[in-house]
Design a protein around this motif. Structure first.
Motif, short mmCIF file in Angstrom:
data_model
loop_
_atom_site.label_atom_id
_atom_site.label_comp_id
_atom_site.label_asym_id
_atom_site.label_seq_id
_atom_site.Cartn_x
_atom_site.Cartn_y
_atom_site.Cartn_z
N GLN A 69 0.83 -1.21 0.00
CA GLN A 69 0.00 0.00 0.00
C GLN A 69 0.86 1.26 0.00
O GLN A 69 0.58 2.22 -0.73
CB GLN A 69 -0.94 -0.01 1.21
N ASN A 70 1.91 1.26 0.83
CA ASN A 70 2.79 2.43 0.88
C ASN A 70 3.48 2.66 -0.45
O ASN A 70 3.66 3.81 -0.88
CB ASN A 70 3.84 2.24 1.98
N LYS A 110 1.03 4.27 -2.77
CA LYS A 110 0.73 5.64 -2.34
C LYS A 110 1.92 6.58 -2.61
O LYS A 110 1.72 7.74 -2.97
CB LYS A 110 0.37 5.66 -0.86
N THR A 111 3.13 6.07 -2.44
CA THR A 111 4.31 6.91 -2.69
C THR A 111 4.41 7.25 -4.18
O THR A 111 4.69 8.39 -4.55
CB THR A 111 5.59 6.20 -2.23
N SER A 122 1.95 9.80 -4.88
CA SER A 122 2.39 11.11 -4.36
C SER A 122 3.35 11.77 -5.34
O SER A 122 3.29 12.99 -5.55
CB SER A 122 3.07 10.94 -3.00
#
Length: 231
Positions: free
Chosen positions: A138-139, A142-143, A146
């Motif tokens: 997930q990170n 999301k990164t 971003s």
């Protein structure tokens, strides 16, 4: 004239690579055909930085890491981004390195990239993603999202060189590939290549200046001969 590169090593992953750059004598050295590399360490914990020169470190004080939770320190990191660039001035090329799956580097990296692009500084991102657990997957997503958001906000391309943690590829092997990538960028931005001036390099990264393609998050791949070393 020799080119200069600033490496922003963010979070635990970035810090480990930054320390390896120093150990391999790739920092603050002048080698023929290479840009000079300087490194800055950015983190919310000193657990990876205890043997690093404090003058090379920007530490978010009164924190002890983010525990893979990207929201933990985002507000404080955001408040300090501008002072980070005042402390560690951008150079001819700026390389931002972090894990995409952790909690600190994955927040530092997009915010530093946004500030660099707001100042019209040439920037390349090196991200190391992971899908070893649900939160790391997930990170990572999301990164990357971003980084795309920073491109849209600044209306500038964000070139990303992406590495994926794999079960059959050790962390040290990936770190070595990152070091190779930095070395190749140091050659490209050395200002010692014939028929390749600063405007050429700017237009290479800011491709939208010389094409009709819109600025977006883009994948950057380095090839030696016919073999890619990234991605």
């Amino acid at each position: 004239m020799t080119g200069n590169i600033r490496v922003f090593a963010a979070g635990g992953c970035g810090s480990n690579i930054g320390k390896q750059l120093i150990a391999e004598k790739m920092v603050s050295q002048s080698y023929p055909g290479f840009a000079t590399i300087e490194v800055a360490f950015l983190d919310t914990s000193d657990s990876n930085l205890r043997n690093v020169n404090p003058e090379l470190v920007h530490l978010i004080e009164n924190r002890d890491g983010s525990g893979k939770m990207r929201t933990t320190n985002v507000d404080e990191i955001s408040r300090q981004v501008r002072s980070i660039l005042q402390k560690f001035s951008p150079m001819d090329l700026n390389i931002v390195i972090s894990s995409a799956s952790g909690g600190s580097g994955s927040v530092f990296a997009p915010l530093v990239v946004q500030e660099l692009l707001n100042e019209d500084k040439l920037t390349v991102v090196i991200l190391i993603g992971s899908t070893d657990s649900v939160i790391e997957h997930q990170n990572t997503v999301k990164t990357i999202m971003s980084m795309e958001s920073m491109s849209l906000r600044t209306k500038k391309p964000v070139p990303v060189i992406y590495f994926q943690n794999e079960t059959d590829l050790s962390r040290s092997a990936i770190n070595n590939e990152v070091l190779k990538t930095i070395a190749y960028l140091a050659i490209l931005f050395s200002r010692q290549n014939e028929e390749l001036d600063s405007a050429d390099l700017q237009n290479f990264l800011y491709y939208d200046r010389v094409s009709t393609l819109p600025p977006r998050l883009v994948g950057l791949e380095i090839n030696v001969g016919t073999k890619p070393i990234t991605g």
